[in-house]
Design an enzyme around this catalytic site. Structure first.
Site, PDB file in Angstrom:
ATOM      1  N   ARG A 191       0.836  -1.208   0.000  1.00 42.50           N
ATOM      2  CA  ARG A 191       0.000   0.000   0.000  1.00 42.50           C
ATOM      3  C   ARG A 191       0.872   1.261   0.000  1.00 42.50           C
ATOM      4  O   ARG A 191       2.082   1.187   0.190  1.00 42.50           O
ATOM      5  CB  ARG A 191      -0.986  -0.001   1.159  1.00 42.50           C
ATOM      6  CG  ARG A 191      -0.365  -0.171   2.552  1.00 42.50           C
ATOM      7  CD  ARG A 191      -1.149   0.527   3.611  1.00 42.50           C
ATOM      8  NE  ARG A 191      -1.107   1.969   3.448  1.00 42.50           N
ATOM      9  CZ  ARG A 191      -0.109   2.744   3.882  1.00 42.50           C
ATOM     10  NH1 ARG A 191       0.937   2.226   4.501  1.00 42.50           N
ATOM     11  NH2 ARG A 191      -0.138   4.049   3.697  1.00 42.50           N
ATOM     12  N   GLY A 192       0.171   2.393  -0.187  1.00 42.01           N
ATOM     13  CA  GLY A 192       0.883   3.660  -0.335  1.00 42.01           C
ATOM     14  C   GLY A 192       0.994   3.929  -1.825  1.00 42.01           C
ATOM     15  O   GLY A 192       1.407   3.036  -2.588  1.00 42.01           O
ATOM     16  N   ALA A 193       0.601   5.135  -2.239  1.00 46.08           N
ATOM     17  CA  ALA A 193       0.488   5.422  -3.678  1.00 46.08           C
ATOM     18  C   ALA A 193       1.796   5.201  -4.449  1.00 46.08           C
ATOM     19  O   ALA A 193       1.787   4.726  -5.581  1.00 46.08           O
ATOM     20  CB  ALA A 193      -0.013   6.851  -3.861  1.00 46.08           C
TER      21      ALA A 193
ATOM     22  N   ARG B  60      -6.741  -1.009  -7.502  1.00 47.86           N
ATOM     23  CA  ARG B  60      -7.267   0.065  -6.639  1.00 47.86           C
ATOM     24  C   ARG B  60      -7.572   1.261  -7.543  1.00 47.86           C
ATOM     25  O   ARG B  60      -6.744   1.641  -8.358  1.00 47.86           O
ATOM     26  CB  ARG B  60      -6.250   0.450  -5.543  1.00 47.86           C
ATOM     27  CG  ARG B  60      -6.094  -0.650  -4.492  1.00 47.86           C
ATOM     28  CD  ARG B  60      -5.380  -0.167  -3.265  1.00 47.86           C
ATOM     29  NE  ARG B  60      -6.221   0.673  -2.419  1.00 47.86           N
ATOM     30  CZ  ARG B  60      -5.749   1.390  -1.401  1.00 47.86           C
ATOM     31  NH1 ARG B  60      -4.459   1.387  -1.140  1.00 47.86           N
ATOM     32  NH2 ARG B  60      -6.560   2.119  -0.664  1.00 47.86           N
TER      33      ARG B  60
ATOM     34  N   CYS C 222      -2.691   9.728   8.192  1.00 51.44           N
ATOM     35  CA  CYS C 222      -2.465   8.454   7.513  1.00 51.44           C
ATOM     36  C   CYS C 222      -0.968   8.114   7.475  1.00 51.44           C
ATOM     37  O   CYS C 222      -0.207   8.550   8.361  1.00 51.44           O
ATOM     38  CB  CYS C 222      -3.064   8.442   6.113  1.00 51.44           C
ATOM     39  SG  CYS C 222      -3.161   6.764   5.415  1.00 51.44           S
TER      40      CYS C 222
ATOM     41  N   ASP D 172      -2.668  10.692  -3.039  1.00 52.62           N
ATOM     42  CA  ASP D 172      -2.864   9.534  -3.926  1.00 52.62           C
ATOM     43  C   ASP D 172      -3.027  10.007  -5.357  1.00 52.62           C
ATOM     44  O   ASP D 172      -2.614   9.326  -6.295  1.00 52.62           O
ATOM     45  CB  ASP D 172      -4.067   8.717  -3.473  1.00 52.62           C
ATOM     46  CG  ASP D 172      -3.759   8.012  -2.157  1.00 52.62           C
ATOM     47  OD1 ASP D 172      -3.881   8.659  -1.104  1.00 52.62           O
ATOM     48  OD2 ASP D 172      -3.343   6.836  -2.207  1.00 52.62           O
TER      49      ASP D 172
ATOM     50  N   ASN E 161      -6.581  12.269  -1.134  1.00 53.57           N
ATOM     51  CA  ASN E 161      -5.727  11.571  -0.165  1.00 53.57           C
ATOM     52  C   ASN E 161      -6.626  10.845   0.829  1.00 53.57           C
ATOM     53  O   ASN E 161      -7.862  10.926   0.737  1.00 53.57           O
ATOM     54  CB  ASN E 161      -4.801  12.582   0.536  1.00 53.57           C
ATOM     55  CG  ASN E 161      -3.672  11.911   1.301  1.00 53.57           C
ATOM     56  OD1 ASN E 161      -3.006  11.006   0.788  1.00 53.57           O
ATOM     57  ND2 ASN E 161      -3.446  12.315   2.539  1.00 53.57           N
ATOM     58  N   LYS E 162      -6.011  10.156   1.760  1.00 53.60           N
ATOM     59  CA  LYS E 162      -6.754   9.308   2.696  1.00 53.60           C
ATOM     60  C   LYS E 162      -7.932  10.050   3.331  1.00 53.60           C
ATOM     61  O   LYS E 162      -7.828  11.220   3.674  1.00 53.60           O
ATOM     62  CB  LYS E 162      -5.802   8.776   3.767  1.00 53.60           C
ATOM     63  CG  LYS E 162      -6.348   7.797   4.770  1.00 53.60           C
ATOM     64  CD  LYS E 162      -7.155   6.636   4.204  1.00 53.60           C
ATOM     65  CE  LYS E 162      -6.651   5.993   2.962  1.00 53.60           C
ATOM     66  NZ  LYS E 162      -5.562   5.106   3.123  1.00 53.60           N
TER      67      LYS E 162
HETATM   68  P1  RI2 Z   1       2.939   7.617  -0.264  1.00 55.10           P
HETATM   69  C1  RI2 Z   1      -1.904   6.179   0.985  1.00 55.10           C
HETATM   70  O1  RI2 Z   1      -3.005   5.431   0.567  1.00 55.10           O
HETATM   71  C2  RI2 Z   1      -2.285   7.345   1.854  1.00 55.10           C
HETATM   72  O2  RI2 Z   1      -3.489   7.964   1.453  1.00 55.10           O
HETATM   73  C3  RI2 Z   1      -1.085   8.218   1.645  1.00 55.10           C
HETATM   74  O3  RI2 Z   1      -1.276   9.554   2.028  1.00 55.10           O
HETATM   75  C4  RI2 Z   1      -0.890   8.074   0.143  1.00 55.10           C
HETATM   76  O4  RI2 Z   1      -1.192   6.703  -0.135  1.00 55.10           O
HETATM   77  C5  RI2 Z   1       0.456   8.419  -0.380  1.00 55.10           C
HETATM   78  O5  RI2 Z   1       1.416   7.539   0.178  1.00 55.10           O
HETATM   79  P2  RI2 Z   1      -3.278   3.930   1.092  1.00 55.10           P
HETATM   80  O6  RI2 Z   1      -2.526   3.024   0.154  1.00 55.10           O
HETATM   81  O7  RI2 Z   1       3.003   7.306  -1.727  1.00 55.10           O
HETATM   82  O8  RI2 Z   1      -2.860   3.808   2.519  1.00 55.10           O
HETATM   83  O9  RI2 Z   1       3.411   8.987   0.039  1.00 55.10           O
HETATM   84  O10 RI2 Z   1      -4.776   3.762   0.933  1.00 55.10           O
HETATM   85  O11 RI2 Z   1       3.587   6.562   0.600  1.00 55.10           O
END
Ligand code: RI2
Length: 318
Positions: A30-32, A72, A134, A205, A215-216
């Site tokens: 996870r994380g964009a 996603r 988040c 995101d 974003n979250k």
């Molecule tokens: P980075 C995450 O989504 C959060 O919303 C976070 O702010 C965003 O991605 C960007 O994350 P999720 O995958 O790329 O937790 O900066 O739903 O790590």
């Protein structure tokens, strides 16, 4: 198997695209930024082991790309990374050269993260209390670099219901010896005043052509409170998260996740679990990209500069 080092803390093992899509959907990955890199890496691995001819390869790669893109819906970094790999594949008949270009793309993302940390940290002052929501590795990179520069900073991390990614952020900052306070999401307004928050630093995101930041869920409420308290909102975001589709009028789908993430069902009670929300440009002070700090109102220019390859394709396919 390619092992992708995104930073010393985050290691992603690249694997089969279908398995990667499953891991992205379940949020094991996870994380964009991480999902974009994992998707590109898995297509690179697929390419390396592929035995068929070029025409069939391109068709199969496209199919795998579609599976990944559907994993996603809200983080545009995912389709952007997949589309870029497909674009490279179409224009690079030599497979070895293609592997090299995919690796280059992944390295660029790693470098983008580091650049954002350096650029964004300049906006953090000695003595600042920073609130983050988040878990964004990009937002945390800014906070980490500021700490490494010797700035005495404090942090506030929201819990981030329902999946509690705020705990990951809180642990990360504690590890870097940044005094951090964890709060429940509904305590943001009280805390903003009580703990004298100086800056909000969040990730993204997706950034839309009009500068809105997706974003979250809860980010827009944090930004609203920040505006009330005159606290600047800094969004940390690689340009891979800017959405070319929004230039052509498309809207970003907000992911509605399994309601059981909130709690077990209750008879007669409907539940909604949107994973993201939209913060309009007027609530965001700056977006820190790897190319520099911009006003959210400059998103259109970033898209025009960085995504001409994709916009051309999008226009062609209606
Ligand atoms: P980075 C995450 O989504 C959060 O919303 C976070 O702010 C965003 O991605 C960007 O994350 P999720 O995958 O790329 O937790 O900066 O739903 O790590």
């Amino acid at each position: 198997m390619v092992v992708l080092f995104l930073s010393s803390l985050h290691i992603i093992k690249s694997m089969d695209p279908a398995k990667t899509a499953k891991d992205i959907k379940s949020m094991k990955v996870r994380g964009a930024l991480k999902i974009a890199v994992a998707a590109a890496g898995s297509l690179g691995d697929y390419e390396k082991t592929y035995k068929g001819n070029q025409d069939k390869f391109l068709k199969d790669l496209e199919k795998k790309g579609e599976i990944l893109k559907k994993a996603r819906p809200s983080a545009v970094s995912l389709p952007n990374a997949v589309n870029y790999v497909l674009y490279l594949a179409e224009n690079t008949p030599d497979r070895n050269e293609l592997v090299g270009k995919i690796n280059e793309f992944i390295i660029e993302q790693k470098e983008a993260l580091k650049k954002i940390g350096k650029i964004g940290a300049k906006r953090i002052e000695d003595g600042d209390t920073i609130l983050t929501h988040c878990n964004s590795m990009t937002a945390l990179e800014i906070i980490k670099v500021a700490k490494e520069q010797g700035k005495k900073i404090r942090a506030v991390a929201t819990e981030t219901r329902p999946r509690h990614q705020g705990y990951i952020s809180a642990k990360f900052m504690a590890k870097y010896k940044i005094p951090v306070t964890l709060i429940i999401d509904s305590a943001v307004r009280l805390t903003m005043g009580k703990l004298d928050v100086d800056k909000v630093v969040v990730g993204a995101d997706t950034v839309c052509a009009n500068g809105a930041v997706i974003n979250k869920i809860g980010t827009s409420q944090v930004a609203l409170v920040a505006k009330e308290f005159n606290v600047p909102v800094i969004c940390a975001c690689e340009t891979i998260k800017f959405s070319p589709e929004t230039m052509l009028g498309e809207l970003i789908e907000i992911e509605d996740r399994d309601h059981r993430e909130i709690r077990s069902p209750m008879p007669g009670v409907k539940m909604l679990n949107p994973a993201f929300d939209i913060t309009p440009a007027e609530y965001v002070d700056v977006i820190v990209t790897e190319d520099g700090i911009i006003s959210p109102y400059m998103a259109y220019e970033v898209l025009r500069d960085k995504f001409s390859w994709e916009i051309k394709e999008l226009k062609q396919h209606g």
